[in-house]
Design a protein around this motif. Structure first.
Motif, PDB file in Angstrom:
ATOM      1  N   LEU A   1       2.445   0.525  14.060  1.00 54.51           N
ATOM      2  CA  LEU A   1       1.163   0.536  13.348  1.00 54.51           C
ATOM      3  C   LEU A   1       0.113   1.086  14.309  1.00 54.51           C
ATOM      4  N   GLY A   2      -0.664   2.089  13.875  1.00 57.40           N
ATOM      5  CA  GLY A   2      -1.746   2.637  14.697  1.00 57.40           C
ATOM      6  C   GLY A   2      -3.086   2.201  14.124  1.00 57.40           C
ATOM      7  N   ILE A   3      -4.020   1.894  15.028  1.00 52.52           N
ATOM      8  CA  ILE A   3      -5.371   1.507  14.595  1.00 52.52           C
ATOM      9  C   ILE A   3      -6.384   2.342  15.373  1.00 52.52           C
ATOM     10  N   GLU A   4      -7.341   2.922  14.656  1.00 53.79           N
ATOM     11  CA  GLU A   4      -8.353   3.797  15.281  1.00 53.79           C
ATOM     12  C   GLU A   4      -9.737   3.401  14.748  1.00 53.79           C
ATOM     13  N   SER A   5     -10.683   3.152  15.696  1.00 54.80           N
ATOM     14  CA  SER A   5     -12.058   2.832  15.261  1.00 54.80           C
ATOM     15  C   SER A   5     -13.055   3.293  16.320  1.00 54.80           C
TER      16      SER A   5
ATOM     17  N   SER B   1       2.238   6.258   6.277  1.00 61.17           N
ATOM     18  CA  SER B   1       0.913   6.092   5.651  1.00 61.17           C
ATOM     19  C   SER B   1      -0.140   6.504   6.658  1.00 61.17           C
ATOM     20  N   ASN B   2      -1.289   6.932   6.155  1.00 54.96           N
ATOM     21  CA  ASN B   2      -2.390   7.372   7.026  1.00 54.96           C
ATOM     22  C   ASN B   2      -3.688   7.132   6.263  1.00 54.96           C
ATOM     23  N   VAL B   3      -4.237   5.923   6.435  1.00 56.13           N
ATOM     24  CA  VAL B   3      -5.400   5.502   5.636  1.00 56.13           C
ATOM     25  C   VAL B   3      -6.669   5.642   6.472  1.00 56.13           C
ATOM     26  N   ILE B   4      -7.697   6.268   5.872  1.00 57.37           N
ATOM     27  CA  ILE B   4      -8.956   6.490   6.603  1.00 57.37           C
ATOM     28  C   ILE B   4     -10.125   6.070   5.709  1.00 57.37           C
ATOM     29  N   ALA B   5     -10.964   5.155   6.213  1.00 56.85           N
ATOM     30  CA  ALA B   5     -12.207   4.814   5.499  1.00 56.85           C
ATOM     31  C   ALA B   5     -13.330   5.537   6.222  1.00 56.85           C
ATOM     32  N   SER B   6     -13.896   6.536   5.556  1.00 54.03           N
ATOM     33  CA  SER B   6     -14.944   7.343   6.183  1.00 54.03           C
ATOM     34  C   SER B   6     -16.302   6.673   5.988  1.00 54.03           C
ATOM     35  N   GLN B   7     -17.161   6.830   7.004  1.00 58.22           N
ATOM     36  CA  GLN B   7     -18.519   6.271   6.884  1.00 58.22           C
ATOM     37  C   GLN B   7     -19.558   7.371   6.716  1.00 58.22           C
ATOM     38  N   VAL B   8     -19.127   8.553   6.326  1.00 55.87           N
ATOM     39  CA  VAL B   8     -20.071   9.679   6.201  1.00 55.87           C
ATOM     40  C   VAL B   8     -21.261   9.300   5.324  1.00 55.87           C
TER      41      VAL B   8
ATOM     42  N   ILE C   1     -16.190  -3.598  10.894  1.00 63.48           N
ATOM     43  CA  ILE C   1     -15.867  -5.026  10.663  1.00 63.48           C
ATOM     44  C   ILE C   1     -15.498  -5.250   9.186  1.00 63.48           C
ATOM     45  N   GLU C   2     -16.232  -4.602   8.311  1.00 62.53           N
ATOM     46  CA  GLU C   2     -15.937  -4.769   6.874  1.00 62.53           C
ATOM     47  C   GLU C   2     -14.641  -4.064   6.473  1.00 62.53           C
ATOM     48  N   ASN C   3     -14.377  -2.920   7.106  1.00 60.08           N
ATOM     49  CA  ASN C   3     -13.270  -2.067   6.645  1.00 60.08           C
ATOM     50  C   ASN C   3     -11.916  -2.378   7.266  1.00 60.08           C
ATOM     51  N   ILE C   4     -11.913  -2.959   8.469  1.00 56.07           N
ATOM     52  CA  ILE C   4     -10.667  -2.984   9.244  1.00 56.07           C
ATOM     53  C   ILE C   4      -9.522  -3.730   8.539  1.00 56.07           C
ATOM     54  N   VAL C   5      -9.824  -4.884   7.953  1.00 59.13           N
ATOM     55  CA  VAL C   5      -8.737  -5.657   7.329  1.00 59.13           C
ATOM     56  C   VAL C   5      -8.190  -4.923   6.095  1.00 59.13           C
ATOM     57  N   PRO C   6      -9.047  -4.497   5.146  1.00 59.14           N
ATOM     58  CA  PRO C   6      -8.496  -3.753   4.006  1.00 59.14           C
ATOM     59  C   PRO C   6      -7.780  -2.461   4.394  1.00 59.14           C
ATOM     60  N   VAL C   7      -8.269  -1.772   5.420  1.00 55.16           N
ATOM     61  CA  VAL C   7      -7.634  -0.500   5.814  1.00 55.16           C
ATOM     62  C   VAL C   7      -6.234  -0.758   6.393  1.00 55.16           C
ATOM     63  N   VAL C   8      -6.094  -1.758   7.246  1.00 59.84           N
ATOM     64  CA  VAL C   8      -4.773  -2.063   7.817  1.00 59.84           C
ATOM     65  C   VAL C   8      -3.828  -2.527   6.701  1.00 59.84           C
ATOM     66  N   ASN C   9      -4.328  -3.397   5.811  1.00 55.04           N
ATOM     67  CA  ASN C   9      -3.472  -3.856   4.703  1.00 55.04           C
ATOM     68  C   ASN C   9      -3.029  -2.678   3.835  1.00 55.04           C
ATOM     69  N   ALA C  10      -3.964  -1.756   3.563  1.00 53.78           N
ATOM     70  CA  ALA C  10      -3.624  -0.591   2.735  1.00 53.78           C
ATOM     71  C   ALA C  10      -2.580   0.281   3.427  1.00 53.78           C
TER      72      ALA C  10
ATOM     73  N   ASP D   1     -16.785   6.727  13.760  1.00 55.82           N
ATOM     74  CA  ASP D   1     -17.256   6.269  12.450  1.00 55.82           C
ATOM     75  C   ASP D   1     -16.156   6.257  11.387  1.00 55.82           C
ATOM     76  N   GLU D   2     -14.897   6.471  11.763  1.00 53.50           N
ATOM     77  CA  GLU D   2     -13.814   6.334  10.778  1.00 53.50           C
ATOM     78  C   GLU D   2     -13.026   5.081  11.125  1.00 53.50           C
ATOM     79  N   THR D   3     -12.773   4.232  10.112  1.00 51.72           N
ATOM     80  CA  THR D   3     -11.873   3.095  10.333  1.00 51.72           C
ATOM     81  C   THR D   3     -10.523   3.565   9.797  1.00 51.72           C
ATOM     82  N   ALA D   4      -9.493   3.566  10.663  1.00 54.45           N
ATOM     83  CA  ALA D   4      -8.232   4.161  10.227  1.00 54.45           C
ATOM     84  C   ALA D   4      -7.034   3.343  10.690  1.00 54.45           C
ATOM     85  N   ALA D   5      -5.992   3.349   9.844  1.00 59.78           N
ATOM     86  CA  ALA D   5      -4.730   2.685  10.193  1.00 59.78           C
ATOM     87  C   ALA D   5      -3.597   3.512   9.613  1.00 59.78           C
TER      88      ALA D   5
END
Ligand code: KG4
Ligand code: ZN
Length: 370
Positions: free
Chosen positions: A4-8, A26-33, A52-61, A11-15
């Motif tokens: 599992l990779g985690i990147e923060s 899988s390669n999930v990215i929550a952009s903050q643009v 902080i808001e995105n990390i848990v849902p992004v890793v789960n996704a 401004d992108e929260t990614a897992a």
């Protein structure tokens, strides 16, 4: 092996979940643009709050999209640095808590090393899609790797990617003396009231302009080093606007919410954008070509947000690939910040048993080379 990779780091929260270090499940990215758009750049405080808001849902996704459960994950790779401290801490801390509760090893990854891994990762993906046997990654090396993003503009000599983790593999050949290339694109777009992030907007609008209309000289680095400089071009654009286009730019500002805004800019603005873009890309190509003549690499790898630029891709293909030295780029989703590249870079360390402990801290200035 599943990693599992985690990147923060910015401004992108990614897992992402990778199998055997090169198969992206899988390669999930929550952009903050959308969050940073109105400020014309990343606001660090807001970035960390959104991580902080995105990390848990992004890793789960990322687990869900990969079709795996946490029990199947063999290790966790996280970006330790470089980057924004508040942003990095969110990923590092969450990765440590997962490592503790899942009882799985943790590996620390340098964000820049991730960008380098994104290129072979892409080549493997393309070959698998074509149904051909992926070439061994080490066939690409030694390589010149240009990392060009909103935060970095660095040229590395990379000896190889095999053999566990070894900092001697990376040598810094050139770096920006001032702004990063992506930062220059963003600042020029902001100056012209064109929106954020500026790179993709300038890339698109430059196609309507004459890149020879305004002549901006390439910044000279007089000490013979292969460094880059972008603040001179940015200031030259500002001076040009003040001297020739101030009224046009004031009108653009007043009209920026109108429909078809981008289709109705004055021709002189399209020309200015095209001329700026050409100068910035010429700077990147010039230094990389000079480094290639000196070092004779087996390939040129270009990664980071600016590697999406269509002029850059065309000019590097012309300047290298057509002359016999292959230049490779990741697809856009692997060029910009993502966690698949972090998992890929972390995988050799997982295999080699080079683990981080639970005292791991973020390192804002983490270096890839000594
Ligand atoms: O790698 P990235 O997503 O984030 C970091 O900065 O680490 O890169 C974002 C940067 C921004 O400055 C953006 O304007 C630039 O990459 N960028 C581009 C293009 N797409 C993104 N610059 C030029 N042309 C593009 N097509
Ligand atoms: Zn990056």
């Amino acid at each position: 092996m599943l990693i599992l990779g985690i990147e923060s780091s910015c401004d992108e929260t990614a897992a992402a979940v990778l199998r055997e270090g090169d198969f992206v499940l899988s390669n999930v990215i929550a952009s903050q643009v959308a969050v940073h758009k109105k400020y014309g750049g990343v606001v660090p405080e807001l970035a960390s709050r959104h991580h902080i808001e995105n990390i848990v849902p992004v890793v789960n996704a990322s687990l869900q999209e990969a079709g795996v459960t946490q029990a199947q994950i063999d290790g966790i790779a996280v970006t330790q640095g470089p980057g924004l401290v508040g942003s990095l801490l969110v990923g590092v801390n969450y990765a440590k808590s997962l490592s503790f509760s899942w009882k799985r090893p943790l590996v620390a990854v340098n964000h820049l090393e991730g960008h380098i891994y994104s290129v072979p990762l892409e080549l493997t993906r393309v070959e698998r899609e074509r149904g051909t046997q992926p070439a061994p990654w080490n066939d690409l090396f030694p390589a010149l790797c240009l990392i060009v993003s909103g935060g970095h503009t660095s040229l590395y000599w990379v000896k190889s990617l095999s053999g566990g983790y070894d900092r001697d593999r990376f040598e810094l050949v050139g770096r920006t003396r001032d702004d990063a290339a992506g930062e220059a694109f963003d600042k020029v777009a902001k100056l012209l009231h064109l929106g954020y992030p500026g790179g993709p907007i300038i890339d698109r609008l430059a196609k309507r302009g004459d890149s020879g209309a305004v002549c901006f000289p390439l910044s000279k680095i007089s000490d013979g080093k292969l460094d880059f400089s972008f603040s001179g071009i940015k200031t030259a654009v500002l001076r040009y606007v003040q001297a020739n286009l101030q009224q046009a730019v004031d009108e653009i500002r007043a009209r920026r919410n109108e429909a078809n805004f981008y289709d109705r800019l004055p021709q002189s603005v399209y020309d200015l954008i095209a001329s700026f873009q050409k100068t910035a890309i010429d700077m990147l190509l010039d230094r990389t070509q000079r480094a290639a003549e000196l070092r004779r690499p087996r390939s040129v790898l270009v990664s980071g947000g600016v590697a999406c630029n269509s002029l850059l891709r065309g000019r590097f293909l012309e300047g290298f690939t057509k002359k016999g030295l292959p230049a490779y780029f990741p697809s856009p989703v692997l060029s910009t910040d993502n966690a698949a590249m972090i998992a890929a870079a972390g995988y050799p360390k997982l295999i080699a048993g080079t683990f981080a402990d639970l005292n791991l801290n973020a390192d804002v200035h983490l270096k890839l080379h000594d």
